[in-house]
Motif scaffolding. Structure first.
Motif, PDB file in Angstrom:
ATOM      1  N   TYR A  54       0.832  -1.199   0.000  1.00 46.37           N
ATOM      2  CA  TYR A  54       0.000   0.000   0.000  1.00 46.37           C
ATOM      3  C   TYR A  54       0.868   1.251   0.000  1.00 46.37           C
ATOM      4  O   TYR A  54       0.657   2.168  -0.807  1.00 46.37           O
ATOM      5  CB  TYR A  54      -0.933   0.024   1.213  1.00 46.37           C
ATOM      6  N   SER A  76      -8.895   7.023   1.342  1.00 51.51           N
ATOM      7  CA  SER A  76      -9.669   5.812   1.610  1.00 51.51           C
ATOM      8  C   SER A  76      -9.375   5.230   2.981  1.00 51.51           C
ATOM      9  O   SER A  76     -10.055   4.298   3.420  1.00 51.51           O
ATOM     10  CB  SER A  76      -9.403   4.759   0.525  1.00 51.51           C
ATOM     11  N   PRO A 173     -13.567   0.091   3.546  1.00 51.69           N
ATOM     12  CA  PRO A 173     -12.583  -0.089   2.478  1.00 51.69           C
ATOM     13  C   PRO A 173     -11.587  -1.205   2.795  1.00 51.69           C
ATOM     14  O   PRO A 173     -10.974  -1.214   3.862  1.00 51.69           O
ATOM     15  CB  PRO A 173     -11.877   1.266   2.409  1.00 51.69           C
ATOM     16  N   TRP A 175      -8.201  -3.129   1.297  1.00 57.51           N
ATOM     17  CA  TRP A 175      -7.120  -2.931   0.329  1.00 57.51           C
ATOM     18  C   TRP A 175      -6.832  -4.219  -0.420  1.00 57.51           C
ATOM     19  O   TRP A 175      -6.628  -5.279   0.177  1.00 57.51           O
ATOM     20  CB  TRP A 175      -5.858  -2.449   1.040  1.00 57.51           C
ATOM     21  N   TRP A 182      -8.961   0.027  -3.525  1.00 59.11           N
ATOM     22  CA  TRP A 182      -9.789  -0.197  -2.349  1.00 59.11           C
ATOM     23  C   TRP A 182     -11.119  -0.791  -2.799  1.00 59.11           C
ATOM     24  O   TRP A 182     -11.751  -0.281  -3.727  1.00 59.11           O
ATOM     25  CB  TRP A 182     -10.037   1.109  -1.607  1.00 59.11           C
ATOM     26  N   SER A 184     -14.900  -2.874  -1.331  1.00 60.48           N
ATOM     27  CA  SER A 184     -15.784  -3.020  -0.179  1.00 60.48           C
ATOM     28  C   SER A 184     -16.707  -4.203  -0.418  1.00 60.48           C
ATOM     29  O   SER A 184     -16.908  -4.636  -1.561  1.00 60.48           O
ATOM     30  CB  SER A 184     -16.599  -1.739   0.057  1.00 60.48           C
TER      31      SER A 184
END
Length: 477
Positions: A54, A76, A173, A175, A182, A184
């Protein structure tokens, strides 16, 4: 009200694998990226990889000048309150790089010479080099980045401890390191009157982050700056009576400043100092909080060793009390062997469900007996079988535990029983198992367990467990 109280688990922090947070506020502990990196387990490596990927994605966008994409990635990290970790004195607020702070955080990162020069490599570096970012923000950011693995962990712990899971809860969110986006979803999570809860393993929380701006500047960077001033014989240098040169840290701060911008400028001049700091922190990652430290910071209880011992003495033998015996042994061993052993699983299925293990622990030991075992023998997991027998254990019980072993899972197990009339016979059977290269089995009777409890009660915090060492050595003779 704590998680354990809301769901009426009947057990407190010493016997729970997760942080037993208060639901109405936060507990002042933090997830340390350095501590997360020290985990050996597959779960730990997944978390480490997600955080690294990330942050690399954010830095790549900044270096490429793609400011909008970088800001999207940062924003996010919403400020959410499912974790209940941090500094909030009232209702949990969260301190992530969320919508309110995304612009300022992104602005600080995008304009920072540390990010553009490559000096900034890890998320924890931001504590040292980016203005406005502290341990609470980094900890909350880590929790959000590893939200996916933490949701999986939460589901496993709920099934283990009997906490009901609600379907269709918004995940927040998550990752995806492969796609670098991101996502969901709707997932199963425990829901309280305060909202959904995502549980955090207590083995990954600390009082503070390993990386500290003041420590780095005062004890690592300033000494290097002192040496540089002396070598250049600048105006800050003055001579002592014995002819030695001296430069004070106070004068250096007055000349160069003491904010994070000054730290960046000086670190760019002496980049090896940051490398050495990182290396030292990696080699000396802070250990997990022990029972007393968790009790102090969370207002929780410490293990009631006398109560555990008395429950064991009073528990009858036989099949009718077998489940109660297994639950009690799990509580005792979880408290005794933490933080070496964690993330317990009951009736763990292996060989596609054809075999089950009473209790399986993940071995995350960094010191002591279990660390030594994992360095010399396959021991990623430690298997425990509980036999509430009033008679001798024979080859079937040995073979049952030995059948759980494999090179990938581990080849070390503990067989817990009540008492033995012929301990030398069981010694010989365990020794034969080891000699035949079928694995290593340590057996513990009630007397052995009570001895371990007494050692813990006396305040011995060593993870060496001399009783286990003696029994294991007996397998090697």
């Amino acid at each position: 009200m704590r998680v354990s109280e809301f769901f009426k688990l009947g057990k407190g922090q010493p016997f729970l694998d997760f942080v037993d947070v208060r639901l109405d506020t936060d507990i002042a502990v933090f997830v340390d990226p350095t501590g997360l990196k020290s985990l050996n387990s597959k779960w730990g490596q997944e978390c480490k990889s997600m955080v690294q990927h990330y942050f690399e994605a954010v830095l790549d966008q900044i270096k490429s000048g793609n400011d909008q994409r970088a800001q999207e990635l940062v924003s996010s990290l919403r400020e959410r309150n499912e974790f209940h970790l941090g500094f909030s004195s009232g209702k949990s607020q969260g301190h992530g790089f969320g919508s309110k702070s995304a612009e300022s955080v992104w602005g600080a990162l995008s304009k920072s010479a540390a990010a553009k020069s490559g000096l900034l490599k890890d998320l924890e570096d931001t504590c040292l080099l980016i203005e406005g970012i502290g341990r609470d923000m980094v900890s909350d950011a880590v929790c959000n980045i590893i939200r996916g693995p933490l949701i999986t962990y939460t589901q496993e712990m709920c099934r283990y401890y009997g906490i009901p899971l609600n379907p269709g809860v918004a995940s927040g969110p998550i990752w995806d390191p492969s796609a670098q986006i991101w996502e969901s979803a709707f997932v199963e999570l425990p829901v309280t009157s305060y909202g959904p809860v995502i549980l955090v393993p207590k083995i990954i929380v600390r009082h503070r982050l390993s990386y500290e701006y003041g420590e780095y500047y005062t004890h690592y960077l300033l000494p290097e700056m002192q040496s540089a001033e002396k070598a250049a014989n600048t105006s800050l240098v003055y001579l002592l009576r014995d002819g030695r040169k001296r430069v004070t840290k106070k004068d250096l701060k007055a000349k160069y400043g003491s904010d994070k911008l000054a730290v960046i400028k000086q670190t760019l001049k002496h980049p090896h100092v940051l490398d050495e700091y990182r290396e030292e922190k990696s080699e000396r990652a802070p250990p997990p909080l022990d029972h007393e430290q968790l009790a102090e910071v969370a207002g929780a209880d410490v293990p009631d060793w006398d109560g555990l011992a008395e429950r064991l003495r009073r528990l009858p033998t036989g099949n009718q009390a077998a489940d109660e015996y297994e639950k009690l042994i799990e509580e005792i061993l979880s408290a005794l062997f933490y933080p070496s052993l964690c993330n317990p699983t009951k009736q763990h299925e292996i060989h596609e469900g054809r075999k089950r293990v009473d209790i399986t622990y993940m071995n995350e030991a960094k010191a002591g007996f279990f660390a030594w075992v994992s360095q010399h023998y396959p021991a990623a997991f430690i298997f425990v079988e509980c036999k509430n027998y009033g008679s001798e254990l024979g080859n079937p019980e040995i073979d049952q535990l030995g059948g759980r072993f494999s090179p990938s899972r581990g080849r070390v197990g503990i067989l817990v029983c009540r008492s033995l009339d012929k301990p030398k016979v069981l010694d010989a059977r365990c020794h034969d198992t080891a000699k035949d290269d079928r694995g290593f089995i340590i057996y513990l009777t009630d007397d052995d367990v009570l001895q371990l409890i007494q050692q813990a009660k006396s305040g011995v915090t060593s993870m060496d467990f001399p009783l286990l060492v003696r029994k294991f050595r007996g397998l090697l003779d």
